[in-house]
Enzyme design. Structure first.
Site, PDB file in Angstrom:
ATOM      1  N   SER A   8      97.561  18.282  40.449  1.00  0.00           N
ATOM      2  CA  SER A   8      96.573  19.137  41.091  1.00  0.00           C
ATOM      3  C   SER A   8      95.411  19.405  40.151  1.00  0.00           C
ATOM      4  O   SER A   8      95.604  19.952  39.051  1.00  0.00           O
ATOM      5  CB  SER A   8      97.207  20.468  41.503  1.00  0.00           C
ATOM      6  N   HIS A  31      95.665  15.481  43.852  1.00  0.00           N
ATOM      7  CA  HIS A  31      95.820  16.606  44.776  1.00  0.00           C
ATOM      8  C   HIS A  31      94.629  17.555  44.609  1.00  0.00           C
ATOM      9  O   HIS A  31      94.365  18.061  43.513  1.00  0.00           O
ATOM     10  CB  HIS A  31      97.127  17.345  44.480  1.00  0.00           C
ATOM     11  N   ASP A  33      92.950  21.036  45.949  1.00  0.00           N
ATOM     12  CA  ASP A  33      93.159  22.295  46.671  1.00  0.00           C
ATOM     13  C   ASP A  33      91.822  22.856  47.126  1.00  0.00           C
ATOM     14  O   ASP A  33      90.976  23.221  46.298  1.00  0.00           O
ATOM     15  CB  ASP A  33      93.864  23.314  45.769  1.00  0.00           C
ATOM     16  N   MET A  35      90.104  25.884  48.892  1.00  0.00           N
ATOM     17  CA  MET A  35      90.347  27.294  49.246  1.00  0.00           C
ATOM     18  C   MET A  35      89.041  27.948  49.637  1.00  0.00           C
ATOM     19  O   MET A  35      87.996  27.690  49.025  1.00  0.00           O
ATOM     20  CB  MET A  35      90.970  28.037  48.066  1.00  0.00           C
ATOM     21  N   HIS A  64      94.591  19.409  50.248  1.00  0.00           N
ATOM     22  CA  HIS A  64      95.389  20.533  50.746  1.00  0.00           C
ATOM     23  C   HIS A  64      94.427  21.646  51.127  1.00  0.00           C
ATOM     24  O   HIS A  64      93.827  22.294  50.265  1.00  0.00           O
ATOM     25  CB  HIS A  64      96.366  20.984  49.653  1.00  0.00           C
ATOM     26  N   MET A  66      93.621  25.077  52.239  1.00  0.00           N
ATOM     27  CA  MET A  66      94.053  26.468  52.380  1.00  0.00           C
ATOM     28  C   MET A  66      92.858  27.254  52.903  1.00  0.00           C
ATOM     29  O   MET A  66      92.210  28.011  52.185  1.00  0.00           O
ATOM     30  CB  MET A  66      94.558  26.993  51.033  1.00  0.00           C
ATOM     31  N   MET A 135     105.477  24.972  50.547  1.00  0.00           N
ATOM     32  CA  MET A 135     104.947  25.718  49.413  1.00  0.00           C
ATOM     33  C   MET A 135     106.092  26.424  48.685  1.00  0.00           C
ATOM     34  O   MET A 135     106.891  27.118  49.308  1.00  0.00           O
ATOM     35  CB  MET A 135     103.924  26.750  49.884  1.00  0.00           C
ATOM     36  N   ASP A 173     104.755  22.120  46.459  1.00  0.00           N
ATOM     37  CA  ASP A 173     103.577  22.540  45.708  1.00  0.00           C
ATOM     38  C   ASP A 173     103.815  23.948  45.196  1.00  0.00           C
ATOM     39  O   ASP A 173     103.986  24.879  45.988  1.00  0.00           O
ATOM     40  CB  ASP A 173     102.345  22.494  46.615  1.00  0.00           C
TER      41      ASP A 173
END
Length: 222
Positions: A8, A31, A33, A35, A64, A66, A135, A173
Site C-alpha cells: 500500500s 495498492h 487507497d 479516501m 481501494h 474508501m 478489512m 487489508d
C-alpha cells in the site's frame, strides 16, 4: 493466481511516489487507497494521481475506494486502467450494477467490508464480483494493529468462495506483517495488502518476498 502481495502506497513517501513504487517492482499489485474525508476521516488522493501512477508502472494497480457515492465515482478508476477497483459495500447504493459497470470498463470488481460488516450476506453477490476485501482494521488510517477477531470472517469468506467454485480473490487489508500474514493465509486469504511492513523496511522488495514466502508456506499447510 495463488498468493499475491499488494504493498500500500499509503505508507510510502507521497513526495516521491514514482521512486517509491519503483522499490516494489516485484509486487503483484500496487495498492492505492483513495479516501475522501467523508466515508473515512482521512483524505489521500484521487483519480488524477491514479492516472499518473498508471503511467509510471507496469505493476497492476489495485484501487481501494474508501469514499462516499462509489456508484458515481468508481467506474472512472476502471476506465483509466486500474486492474482492480474495490468499493465498500457500506457505501454503495446499487452494488450489483456498480460491479457490472466496473467489469464492463475492463477491471476486476471488488467489494470491501468493514470489520463489523458480516460477510455471509454477500454470498449471493459472488457471481457479480472478482474479489472480497476483508478489512482487518477500521478503514481510514495506515499503521493500525491487526484485529484477530477478523480471522473467523476470513475463514467464512473462503468457505463461501469455495462453495461457489468461482475465481474470486480474498484480500485482507490492515495490520499485515510478518507476524500476522501466516494466520491470514491459513484462514484462506490470498491477496495481502501491506503498508508499513513493506515501506517501513530498508529493502521494500525483500519485505515483499518475505511476506510472499510466509503466506505461501502457510497456505500449503491448510
Amino acid at each position: 493466481m495463488g498468493i499475491q502481495i499488494a504493498p500500500s502506497i499509503l505508507s510510502a513517501d507521497f513526495a516521491n511516489l514514482e521512486s517509491e513504487i519503483g522499490r516494489i517492482g516485484n509486487a503483484d499489485l500496487v495498492h492505492v487507497d483513495v479516501m475522501d474525508y467523508h466515508f473515512v476521516p482521512n483524505l489521500t488522493l484521487g483519480l488524477p494521481v491514479v492516472e499518473a501512477i498508471l503511467s509510471r508502472t507496469d505493476v497492476p494497480v489495485d484501487c481501494h475506494l474508501m469514499i462516499d457515492d462509489p456508484d458515481r465515482w468508481a467506474p472512472a478508476y476502471a476506465e483509466v486502467g486500474a486492474a482492480n477497483v474495490t468499493f465498500h459495500a457500506e457505501a454503495a447504493a446499487a452494488p450489483v450494477r456498480l460491479a457490472r459497470e466496473i467489469r464492463r470498463q475492463g477491471a476486476r470488481a471488488g467489494v470491501g467490508l468493514k470489520p463489523a460488516t458480516p460477510v455471509e450476506q454477500f454470498e449471493d453477490l459472488l457471481t457479480e464480483i472478482d474479489m472480497l476485501l476483508v478489512m482487518t482494521v477500521e478503514p481510514g488510517f495506515g499503521g493500525q494493529e491487526f484485529l484477530d477477531v477478523c480471522l473467523p470472517k476470513i475463514r467464512k469468506a473462503r468457505e463461501m468462495v469455495s462453495r461457489s467454485g468461482l475465481d474470486i480473490w480474498i484480500q485482507i487489508d490492515g495490520g499485515v506483517s510478518k507476524e500476522t500474514v501466516e494466520r491470514c493465509a491459513d484462514a484462506g486469504a490470498d491477496v495481502f495488502v501491506a503498508g508499513s511492513a513493506v515501506y517501513g523496511a530498508a529493502d521494500a522488495a525483500a519485505a515483499v518476498e518475505d511476506l510472499r514466502r510466509l503466506a505461501e508456506h502457510a497456505s500449503t499447510l491448510t
